[in-house]
Design an enzyme around this catalytic site. Sequence first.
Site, short mmCIF file in Angstrom:
data_model
loop_
_atom_site.label_atom_id
_atom_site.label_comp_id
_atom_site.label_asym_id
_atom_site.label_seq_id
_atom_site.Cartn_x
_atom_site.Cartn_y
_atom_site.Cartn_z
N SER A 33 42.12 54.11 17.63
CA SER A 33 41.43 55.33 17.21
C SER A 33 42.36 56.12 16.29
O SER A 33 43.57 56.18 16.54
CB SER A 33 41.09 56.17 18.44
N ASP A 66 33.40 44.10 34.04
CA ASP A 66 34.73 44.61 33.69
C ASP A 66 35.25 43.98 32.40
O ASP A 66 35.69 42.82 32.39
CB ASP A 66 35.68 44.28 34.87
C1 2Z3 Z 1 46.34 50.58 34.53
C2 2Z3 Z 1 45.25 51.47 35.06
C3 2Z3 Z 1 43.99 50.67 35.32
C4 2Z3 Z 1 43.41 51.06 36.69
C5 2Z3 Z 1 42.03 50.46 36.87
N1 2Z3 Z 1 41.43 50.90 38.12
C6 2Z3 Z 1 40.66 51.98 38.16
O1 2Z3 Z 1 40.37 52.67 37.21
C7 2Z3 Z 1 40.05 52.24 39.55
C8 2Z3 Z 1 38.73 51.49 39.62
C9 2Z3 Z 1 38.14 51.51 40.98
C10 2Z3 Z 1 36.80 51.68 41.12
C11 2Z3 Z 1 36.20 51.71 42.38
C12 2Z3 Z 1 36.96 51.56 43.49
C13 2Z3 Z 1 38.33 51.37 43.37
C14 2Z3 Z 1 38.93 51.36 42.12
N2 2Z3 Z 1 39.87 53.68 39.75
C15 2Z3 Z 1 40.98 54.43 39.98
O2 2Z3 Z 1 42.10 53.94 39.97
N3 2Z3 Z 1 40.77 55.77 40.23
C16 2Z3 Z 1 41.90 56.65 40.51
C17 2Z3 Z 1 41.79 57.88 39.66
O3 2Z3 Z 1 40.51 58.48 39.86
C18 2Z3 Z 1 39.45 57.63 39.44
C19 2Z3 Z 1 39.43 56.39 40.30
C20 2Z3 Z 1 42.05 48.93 36.93
O4 2Z3 Z 1 42.90 48.36 37.56
N4 2Z3 Z 1 40.99 48.36 36.29
C21 2Z3 Z 1 40.81 46.92 36.32
C22 2Z3 Z 1 39.48 46.59 37.01
C23 2Z3 Z 1 39.29 47.32 38.37
C24 2Z3 Z 1 40.21 46.73 39.46
C25 2Z3 Z 1 39.94 47.38 40.82
C26 2Z3 Z 1 38.47 47.27 41.21
C27 2Z3 Z 1 37.55 47.84 40.17
C28 2Z3 Z 1 37.81 47.21 38.79
C29 2Z3 Z 1 40.79 46.33 34.88
O5 2Z3 Z 1 40.42 44.96 34.91
O6 2Z3 Z 1 39.84 47.10 34.11
C30 2Z3 Z 1 42.17 46.38 34.15
F1 2Z3 Z 1 41.97 46.15 32.84
F2 2Z3 Z 1 42.74 47.57 34.32
C31 2Z3 Z 1 43.07 45.29 34.69
O7 2Z3 Z 1 43.79 45.53 35.65
N5 2Z3 Z 1 43.01 44.11 34.06
C32 2Z3 Z 1 43.81 43.01 34.49
#
Ligand code: 2Z3
Length: 330
Positions: A198, A34
């Site tokens: 971008s 990540d």
């Molecule tokens: C503000 C919007 C960002 C939302 C982002 N989450 C997502 O994108 C999650 C990821 C996920 C994968 C598998 C199972 C469950 C969740 N997917 C998600 O919200 N969705 C909903 C929409 O359809 C697609 C799947 C996020 O929090 N990313 C984190 C890392 C994730 C945390 C949850 C588990 C998987 C990794 C991040 O670190 O990339 C961040 F930068 F967003 C962050 O919060 N940094 C502090």
Amino acid sequence: STGGAVATPEDHDVEYLTPVSIGTPEQILNLDIDTGSSDLWVFSSETSRSEVKGQTLYDPSNSSTAQKLEGYTWSISYGDGSSSAGEVYLDTVSIGALTVSSQAVEVAQKVSSEFTSDSNNDGLLGLGFGSLNTVQPNAQKTFFDNAMPALDSPVFTADLKAGIPGRYNFGYIDPNAYTGNITYVSVDDSQGFWDWTSPGYAIGSGSFENTTIKGIADTGTSLLLLPSSVVSAYYGKISGAKYDSTQAGYVLPCSPTPPDFAFGVGDDGAAIVLPGKYINYAPTGSSGTTCFGGIQGDSGIGFAIFGDVALKAAFVVFDGGSKTLGWASK
Ligand SMILES: CCCC[C@H](NC(=O)[C@H](Cc1ccccc1)NC(=O)N1CCOCC1)C(=O)N[C@@H](CC1CCCCC1)C(O)(O)C(F)(F)C(=O)NC
């Protein structure tokens, strides 16, 4: 030195999981690499039993090289509302042939329900900048920061793919992994993210729209989150596309295939093109006629997020030496 490992997509490419070796003898966990965060945390023997459903657990007591950092704790919450917290060990961590001998491994004692229900995800390996690390009383370095001095080149690359395994490599750029040139852009690391700008976008065969889009290259976010003006311009081209408040996002007819979406990189006309099918993120119901959009709005976040829907159309170089991002088509 160099290293690397496969990145295998989960359903709908929602996340990509990579085998990471921890401890002696090695315990192999499948982690979500990540670039949007900077903690390496794992499900562990210390995770409350009721919050574990199928994950592989790291057990420091079975590792002869594990050392507990007494009194150190961590606690993190992510943009999607999920969270985890626990204690900290130092141990040997490897990704393929690349080994860091004294890496902070954050063991979870508590995880939120989203992690419990994601049974294939054994934790996260953060490759953001060090300022985002949550360990108290002293922040810990990421795997990349620890590895950098020994790497042939101070870089890692992300080569995620649609529906099939891709790769993360460390210390080198594989010339066979991309086509054309790599265009490098500057990164603003002040918020701890791989934050870049971008110059704009194009929809289908339409003209290029010059509009500044500042956002982060984030392997840990599933979708491509963009300013609402761009998102409504895109879905405005698709008959039947609409914002669905129950789905909390734009939905569109899965067929016909939606228009391609291109985002600009650098100031000499380079661009990454997302094939329209990437915007059919997943069917919303059982009929399969309506799809949830792979491009959604970034309202409330404060910046765009170039997540997996965008990254899987590109070969991306994260250059920790020059703090730049390199984008190439493939
Ligand atoms: C503000 C919007 C960002 C939302 C982002 N989450 C997502 O994108 C999650 C990821 C996920 C994968 C598998 C199972 C469950 C969740 N997917 C998600 O919200 N969705 C909903 C929409 O359809 C697609 C799947 C996020 O929090 N990313 C984190 C890392 C994730 C945390 C949850 C588990 C998987 C990794 C991040 O670190 O990339 C961040 F930068 F967003 C962050 O919060 N940094 C502090």
